[in-house]
Design an enzyme around this catalytic site. Structure first.
Site, mmCIF file in Angstrom:
data_model
loop_
_atom_site.group_PDB
_atom_site.id
_atom_site.type_symbol
_atom_site.label_atom_id
_atom_site.label_comp_id
_atom_site.label_asym_id
_atom_site.label_seq_id
_atom_site.Cartn_x
_atom_site.Cartn_y
_atom_site.Cartn_z
ATOM 1 N N ASP A 135 10.600 -1.422 7.912
ATOM 2 C CA ASP A 135 10.164 -0.169 8.523
ATOM 3 C C ASP A 135 9.484 0.709 7.488
ATOM 4 O O ASP A 135 9.856 0.717 6.316
ATOM 5 C CB ASP A 135 11.362 0.581 9.110
ATOM 6 C CG ASP A 135 12.333 1.076 8.046
ATOM 7 O OD1 ASP A 135 12.245 2.254 7.655
ATOM 8 O OD2 ASP A 135 13.172 0.270 7.582
ATOM 9 N N SER A 136 8.459 1.440 7.924
ATOM 10 C CA SER A 136 7.756 2.409 7.098
ATOM 11 C C SER A 136 7.247 1.747 5.810
ATOM 12 O O SER A 136 6.482 0.781 5.866
ATOM 13 C CB SER A 136 8.665 3.600 6.809
ATOM 14 O OG SER A 136 7.949 4.678 6.285
ATOM 15 N N ALA A 137 7.685 2.225 4.631
ATOM 16 C CA ALA A 137 7.282 1.559 3.396
ATOM 17 C C ALA A 137 7.786 0.121 3.359
ATOM 18 O O ALA A 137 7.141 -0.766 2.800
ATOM 19 C CB ALA A 137 7.808 2.325 2.189
ATOM 20 N N HIS A 169 8.622 8.661 13.972
ATOM 21 C CA HIS A 169 8.582 7.626 12.951
ATOM 22 C C HIS A 169 9.928 6.899 12.869
ATOM 23 O O HIS A 169 10.983 7.523 12.733
ATOM 24 C CB HIS A 169 8.258 8.289 11.612
ATOM 25 C CG HIS A 169 8.068 7.357 10.471
ATOM 26 N ND1 HIS A 169 7.045 6.446 10.417
ATOM 27 C CD2 HIS A 169 8.762 7.213 9.307
ATOM 28 C CE1 HIS A 169 7.115 5.780 9.279
ATOM 29 N NE2 HIS A 169 8.151 6.217 8.599
#
Length: 336
Positions: free
Chosen positions: A175-177, A298
């Site tokens: 997820d995300s980074a 997010h």
């Protein structure tokens, strides 16, 4: 759920989204974050000392979170020294897990600077239980102490660790980074001519660390808590003094592509990045399921015990993982 049609996020036309309204719980949580957490993150300097302080606070808070009793957590510390350091990870094992050769390699988010396997147990334990397979979550090295490619090297070692233990059907997720890292790892696996993963799952991937797309989107969509200005400052810490070409996911040439699931919140500034990446992979011939969840923030999947939307997104993930593990969605070999 059918794949979303091809999109072109760099021109102003709407992207197909899932036909559902966000739940009341999602709207309430998003509104609360927009007026509390986002202002704090927007003002957070992109310097080492404040980041380390935030990391320590997040890690302390995560220790208070209960762990799902349907799994057991084992610590991995293995001297598999391809790059001169020890493989450290958290091994999330569900009760009565199934096939001995199937596993998930999960790479947590946190901007490459904060968070840990423990902070993301809400996701990793759910993945383990839903799919009846163990989940390996590496303690990859964090910036600014360890700029890129330290995290990528650690992720590759974790993948080798699974292969060495007989896991032949591996789903890489993040997820995300961690989504950026999971995608970069998939390219690195191909470059090292290792067996390809069975599938790739990306939650709100931070595709463009320069944040050009998200900065433009911020004027149109008020993300409940992500500030692209802070993200850009953090991205510079992660990249170090010179941008490694492997970080530029939108400029890489992709081959030996597994099936991909990308889930994005409709109310987040990283949406254009995920759309652009999905378009790139589809152009390279990959089977891609792009899901844009209306009104979601997010990495909303972290709140799968609270938000019905997140619960449904996790069930969609389980369906995808089941299909790739069983070989119902074969990947393509594409020479770019």
């Amino acid at each position: 759920m059918p794949s979303v049609p091809e999109v072109t996020p760099r021109v102003p036309r709407p992207t197909p989204v899932l036909e559902r309204d966000p739940s009341l719980q999602s709207r309430l949580v998003g509104g609360a974050l927009r007026f509390t957490v986002r202002p704090l993150l927007h003002r957070m300097p992109g310097r080492p000392l404040p980041i380390r302080a935030a990391r320590a606070a997040i890690d302390r808070a995560s220790r208070l979170l209960p762990t799902d009793r349907r799994v057991r957590i084992e610590r991995v510390r293995d001297p598999q020294l391809h790059n001169g350091h020890v493989v450290k990870a958290e091994w999330v094992i569900p009760d009565g897990h199934g096939a001995d050769d199937a596993a998930v390699l999960y790479l947590h988010g946190g901007g490459y600077v904060v968070c840990s396997p423990q902070t993301h147990r809400g996701l990793t334990t759910r993945l383990a239980v839903d799919n009846a397979m163990p989940v390996l979550v590496p303690h990859y090295r964090l910036a600014p102490e360890h700029p890129f490619p330290a995290a990528l090297e650690d992720a590759l070692e974790a993948y080798r660790w699974l292969l060495a233990r007989g896991f032949t059907r591996i789903v890489v997720a993040g997820d995300s980074a961690g989504g950026h890292l999971a995608a970069g790892l998939t390219a690195e696996i191909n470059r090292h001519e290792l067996p390809a993963p069975a599938g790739l799952v990306l939650y709100s991937p931070w595709v463009d660390l320069s944040c050009e797309l998200s900065l433009a989107e911020d004027a149109l969509v008020r993300d409940p808590y992500i500030s692209p200005h802070t993200a850009r400052r953090v991205g510079r810490l992660v990249a170090g003094t010179r941008m490694d070409p492997r970080m530029a996911l939108l400029s890489l040439e992709w081959s030996q592509l597994p099936p991909v699931l990308i889930q994005i919140g409709g109310a987040e500034v990283l949406r254009p990045e995920g759309e652009a990446f999905a378009e790139l992979l589809m152009a390279a011939g990959a089977p891609v399921d792009l899901q844009v969840w209306p009104g979601q923030m997010h990495v909303f999947q972290l709140l799968n015990k609270i938000l019905p939307d997140a619960d449904e997104a996790m069930r969609e993930t389980a369906s995808f993982i089941g299909s790739v593990i069983e070989g119902r969605r074969p990947g393509l070999t594409v020479v770019a």
